[in-house]
Design a protein around this motif. Structure first.
Motif, PDB file in Angstrom:
ATOM      1  N   THR A   1       0.832  -1.195   0.000  1.00  0.00           N
ATOM      2  CA  THR A   1       0.000   0.000   0.000  1.00  0.00           C
ATOM      3  C   THR A   1       0.872   1.252   0.000  1.00  0.00           C
ATOM      4  O   THR A   1       2.052   1.192   0.337  1.00  0.00           O
ATOM      5  N   THR A   2       0.259   2.379  -0.364  1.00  0.00           N
ATOM      6  CA  THR A   2       0.993   3.640  -0.438  1.00  0.00           C
ATOM      7  C   THR A   2       0.231   4.722   0.298  1.00  0.00           C
ATOM      8  O   THR A   2      -0.805   5.192  -0.189  1.00  0.00           O
ATOM      9  N   PRO A   3       0.693   5.135   1.456  1.00  0.00           N
ATOM     10  CA  PRO A   3       0.032   6.236   2.167  1.00  0.00           C
ATOM     11  C   PRO A   3       0.332   7.570   1.501  1.00  0.00           C
ATOM     12  O   PRO A   3       1.321   7.711   0.772  1.00  0.00           O
ATOM     13  N   ASP A   4      -0.497   8.544   1.786  1.00  0.00           N
ATOM     14  CA  ASP A   4      -0.240   9.909   1.315  1.00  0.00           C
ATOM     15  C   ASP A   4       0.737  10.617   2.238  1.00  0.00           C
ATOM     16  O   ASP A   4       1.501  11.480   1.803  1.00  0.00           O
ATOM     17  N   ILE A   5       0.693  10.265   3.516  1.00  0.00           N
ATOM     18  CA  ILE A   5       1.610  10.811   4.520  1.00  0.00           C
ATOM     19  C   ILE A   5       2.085   9.653   5.388  1.00  0.00           C
ATOM     20  O   ILE A   5       1.297   8.771   5.733  1.00  0.00           O
ATOM     21  N   LEU A   6       3.369   9.651   5.720  1.00  0.00           N
ATOM     22  CA  LEU A   6       3.963   8.551   6.483  1.00  0.00           C
ATOM     23  C   LEU A   6       4.832   9.118   7.600  1.00  0.00           C
ATOM     24  O   LEU A   6       5.672   9.992   7.364  1.00  0.00           O
ATOM     25  N   CYS A   7       4.624   8.630   8.819  1.00  0.00           N
ATOM     26  CA  CYS A   7       5.395   9.084   9.984  1.00  0.00           C
ATOM     27  C   CYS A   7       6.359   7.991  10.438  1.00  0.00           C
ATOM     28  O   CYS A   7       5.952   6.839  10.604  1.00  0.00           O
ATOM     29  N   LEU A   8       7.618   8.364  10.669  1.00  0.00           N
ATOM     30  CA  LEU A   8       8.648   7.433  11.113  1.00  0.00           C
ATOM     31  C   LEU A   8       9.422   8.029  12.281  1.00  0.00           C
ATOM     32  O   LEU A   8       9.660   9.230  12.330  1.00  0.00           O
ATOM     33  N   SER A   9       9.844   7.167  13.212  1.00  0.00           N
ATOM     34  CA  SER A   9      10.705   7.601  14.314  1.00  0.00           C
ATOM     35  C   SER A   9      11.339   6.364  14.934  1.00  0.00           C
ATOM     36  O   SER A   9      11.737   5.457  14.219  1.00  0.00           O
ATOM     37  N   LYS A  10      11.411   6.268  16.254  1.00  0.00           N
ATOM     38  CA  LYS A  10      11.961   5.146  17.014  1.00  0.00           C
ATOM     39  C   LYS A  10      13.221   4.571  16.385  1.00  0.00           C
ATOM     40  O   LYS A  10      14.315   5.041  16.652  1.00  0.00           O
ATOM     41  N   GLY A  11      13.119   3.555  15.535  1.00  0.00           N
ATOM     42  CA  GLY A  11      14.310   2.927  14.966  1.00  0.00           C
ATOM     43  C   GLY A  11      15.043   3.766  13.945  1.00  0.00           C
ATOM     44  O   GLY A  11      16.097   3.350  13.452  1.00  0.00           O
ATOM     45  N   LEU A  12      14.539   4.950  13.615  1.00  0.00           N
ATOM     46  CA  LEU A  12      15.137   5.776  12.564  1.00  0.00           C
ATOM     47  C   LEU A  12      16.602   6.087  12.842  1.00  0.00           C
ATOM     48  O   LEU A  12      17.434   6.052  11.927  1.00  0.00           O
ATOM     49  N   SER A  13      16.954   6.375  14.078  1.00  0.00           N
ATOM     50  CA  SER A  13      18.356   6.684  14.401  1.00  0.00           C
ATOM     51  C   SER A  13      19.093   5.462  14.942  1.00  0.00           C
ATOM     52  O   SER A  13      20.195   5.594  15.474  1.00  0.00           O
TER      53      SER A  13
END
Length: 431
Positions: free
Chosen positions: A266-278
């Motif tokens: 699937t393809t969201p219009d907006i996607l939020c990422l954090s936690k494992g990002l760094s």
């Protein structure tokens, strides 16, 4: 100084903790791989990646090296007027692993602020086009999106936020078709949820739909099928509503693929990422958007700029570790892709048919189950704190969500270490 509880040597007020009744905290002096070393010399196996962030394990030398080198070059700079290589490189590398429609990367500093940015971005997207009536959002029951006001409003289906309800923005809540292994009613639950969503979309003009794709985290590790996300996307497109994914927890390998949107197709219009990002080193988050959304802000009119930002937006130290973390994920994808099979093997060996558990479910690196008790199920079921203390006595940090017991280990865990988690769960549940 007048301290009112038993922690008489510390002024610290800890998160999600009843300070009057909780045991004193354990002082950690070192982390290495899946292990935490305490001040008294004991070693504790970190079974939940320290609130789900430490994906590569503690003290990873590559992350430490990138942090050291970046600190010698540039530690912080205002991101409204300047840019730098760590942020540019991380943004471009992220986009290579995400659906092509996502083209723009907005940096923030933690999961809650990534969600706040998404909430405001979605609203202002419609506002910039002259649609002033797009102020409502659809959210899912028991969803959790963070603990700032906007994020709490999106998680209004979570029982934690009852004390703050007068402060929250009104949202419309719909059922989340939570499922588990061998669930005979999964298709019925999905159909009922989709029918209710479609009915609401026919009655009201919404700005967007927020969802934790595949796994609701703090709400109880509740899981849905990829098929449901695909059907939800079809309905959202049909009614012209933005799909907004909260992958703060599910991103970076947790579902067995780098991202839940990739796993579900699937393809969201907006996607939020954090936690494992760094890689678990420093606070860092991003909110990604499609080019269509970005272009509504791209204007000669200053009032149409995205009115959002933070002092530590795009922090160079965090971005440098994020780039290294993503490189590690690219180099060793087998580490997160192999964990689901191992979970299922040890479930079969140690917990199959256990009289105290039900509704076992597995998705990628995460396994969850419900502990059967006489109390009301949910986060405030006291079995959670009882189990946590028992596990700690035996050298394992497992922090149940009430009567929901789950494991979410760092990807560097060995087969033997993972099996030891199941052995201690079996031992404790037997008593």
């Amino acid at each position: 100084m007048n301290l009112s509880n038993h922690e008489t040597d510390s002024p610290i007020w800890r998160p999600y903790t009843q300070m009057k009744t909780t045991p004193p905290p354990l002082k950690v002096v070192k982390g290495e791989g899946v292990w935490l070393e305490l001040e008294d010399g004991r070693r504790i196996l970190d079974c939940i990646s320290s609130w789900w962030v430490t994906i590569h394990g503690h003290g990873h030398p590559a992350l430490a090296k990138s942090l050291y080198h970046q600190a010698q070059q540039l530690e912080q700079v205002i991101f409204a007027n300047f840019t730098h290589d760590p942020a540019e490189q991380l943004a471009r590398k992220l986009l290579t692993h995400l659906p092509d429609a996502l083209t723009r990367v907005f940096f923030t500093d933690n999961g809650s602020t990534a969600i706040e940015a998404a909430l405001k971005m979605a609203y202002q997207y419609w506002l910039n086009q002259g649609e002033t009536n797009r102020t409502r959002f659809l959210v899912f029951e028991k969803g959790y999106h963070g603990d700032t006001i906007g994020a709490m409003s999106l998680g209004i289906g979570c029982s934690w936020w009852e004390p703050f309800r007068p402060l929250l923005i009104e949202m419309d809540t719909v059922p989340f078709p939570a499922t588990f292994d061998d669930d005979p009613e999964v298709e019925i639950k999905e159909s009922q949820a989709l029918e209710q969503i479609e009915s609401l979309l026919k009655q009201e003009t919404y700005a967007g739909i927020f969802i934790e794709p595949l796994i609701q985290g703090a709400g109880g590790m509740r899981m849905c099928r990829p098929e449901f996300l695909r059907s939800l996307q079809t309905i959202a497109h049909q009614f012209g509503v933005l799909m907004i994914y909260d992958e703060v927890m599910t991103g970076f390998g947790r579902t067995g693929e780098l991202f839940a949107c990739s796993k579900s197709g699937t393809t969201p219009d907006i996607l939020c990422l954090s936690k494992g990002l760094s890689g678990g080193c420093l606070p860092l988050a991003v909110t990604l958007a499609t080019e269509t959304i970005y272009q509504t802000f791209y204007s000669d009119d200053a009032s149409k700029m995205f009115l959002h930002g933070h002092s530590y937006t795009g922090n160079p130290l965090a971005c440098a570790t994020g780039l290294t973390s993503l490189n590690l994920l690219e180099q060793t994808p087998q580490r997160f892709r192999a964990l689901e099979a191992l979970h299922r093997r040890y479930l079969e060996t140690w917990l199959k048919g256990h009289s105290r558990i039900e509704q076992i479910r597995v998705c990628g690196t995460i396994v969850a189950m419900e502990i059967i008790t006489d109390q009301t199920p949910g986060y405030f079921n006291t079995i959670g704190s009882e189990l946590r203390d028992r596990f700690l006595e035996l050298g394992f940090f497992i922090r149940p969500l009430g009567n929901t017991l789950y494991l979410m280990p760092p990807y560097c865990i060995s087969d033997r270490e993972l099996e030891s988690m199941y052995q201690v769960i079996s031992k404790v549940l037997d008593t």
